[in-house]
Design a protein around this motif. Structure first.
Motif, mmCIF file in Angstrom:
data_model
loop_
_atom_site.group_PDB
_atom_site.id
_atom_site.type_symbol
_atom_site.label_atom_id
_atom_site.label_comp_id
_atom_site.label_asym_id
_atom_site.label_seq_id
_atom_site.Cartn_x
_atom_site.Cartn_y
_atom_site.Cartn_z
ATOM 1 N N GLY A 89 0.870 -1.172 0.000
ATOM 2 C CA GLY A 89 0.000 0.000 0.000
ATOM 3 C C GLY A 89 0.904 1.218 0.000
ATOM 4 O O GLY A 89 2.088 1.111 0.319
ATOM 5 N N LYS A 121 -2.364 -4.860 -4.491
ATOM 6 C CA LYS A 121 -1.605 -4.003 -3.566
ATOM 7 C C LYS A 121 -0.261 -3.525 -4.106
ATOM 8 O O LYS A 121 0.253 -2.508 -3.655
ATOM 9 N N GLU A 124 0.176 0.261 -5.773
ATOM 10 C CA GLU A 124 0.314 1.388 -4.839
ATOM 11 C C GLU A 124 1.692 1.394 -4.180
ATOM 12 O O GLU A 124 2.282 2.449 -3.949
#
Length: 279
Positions: A89, A121, A124
């Protein structure tokens, strides 16, 4: 690639040692401190760790002591760490990086990698790595365990092209298609478990080639990697093995021997499949 100081130039111009010390499953504390110090004393300049290994503090201490004892500078070294799955993230990757840096006791990293391609994920996290790269806190960025389709996802959105992909790679998992893709995209391939975690040491084909060169099977396999332009990070906690793993620059495998080793491929993994892992 003619000695332990040999480096490859990444696509951003940074030079990465072709041989490093991996510290996966090396206990934090004195064991990892001594391993890092032994490697640096014997000429290694690259150390590869990761947040999930739980030994970044020991690695950092080993680096600190080795710099003092060997009269080298931080700039002589190439230090890699990786962001773990639970921290993927954007903001959580930035936070994880700062924590790794603090544990290692360093001002910057030479290479920071996304450890595994957790679906939904890693994009990001890649953006976070680009942010870190732009600030200069890391000199090169990349990923670990990414297959071609994962890399294509990143390349579609990337402002900055990945510089390294570290994957399981050894004669029984030679990853030719992936290696070709990486070469086409100027991304350096790096092998973890280059010795298949010791599972190659009884192989008769490799033993025959080893005897012909008066070398160990480990040295033959590591030489095969180098001649395939693959960066390697063999792990050991024993100084004589650390020395042995570096003593691979005084001989060369013939074209025929390289081809023979290539035939050993079985697409056999000792680690998880990057398309099917659960951690």
């Amino acid at each position: 690639m003619n000695n332990l100081n040999s480096r490859v130039k990444l696509n951003n111009g940074i030079e990465m040692p072709v041989v490093g010390l991996g510290v996966f499953q090396v206990e934090d504390g004195q064991i990892v401190i001594d391993s890092v110090k032994a490697a640096i004393k014997n000429g290694y300049r690259s150390i590869d760790t990761a947040a999930i290994y739980g030994n970044e503090e020991g690695v950092g201490q080993g680096i600190k002591e080795a710099i003092e004892e060997n009269g080298i500078s931080r700039e002589d070294l190439f230090i890699t760490s990786k962001v773990w799955n639970a921290d993927l993230g954007y903001q959580s990757t930035l936070d994880a990086f700062e924590l790794s840096l603090k544990k290692l006791g360093l001002d910057y990293l030479d290479l920071y990698l996304i450890h595994w391609p957790v679906e939904g994920k890693y994009i990001e996290s890649w953006k976070a790595l680009e942010t870190l790269y732009k600030t200069g806190k890391v000199k090169a960025i990349g990923m670990s365990n990414f297959q071609i389709h994962h890399l294509q996802d990143v390349l579609e959105i990337a402002e900055i092209k990945p510089m390294v992909n570290q994957v399981e790679l050894h004669p029984l998992l030679s990853q030719v298609e992936l290696r070709n893709f990486l070469k086409e995209n100027s991304i350096q391939v790096e092998a973890w478990a280059p010795l298949m975690q010791g599972q190659l040491f009884e192989n008769e084909t490799l033993l025959k080639i080893a005897k012909a060169h008066d070398k160990s099977i480990a040295q033959i396999v590591l030489r095969w990697h180098l001649q395939n332009e693959i960066v390697i990070i063999p792990k050991s906690v024993k100084e004589h093995r650390i020395q042995e793993n570096a003593n691979i620059f005084d001989f060369e495998l013939t074209t025929e021997e390289m081809k023979t080793i290539d035939t050993l491929n079985q697409n056999h993994r000792v680690g998880p499949d990057p398309d099917n892992f659960d951690f």
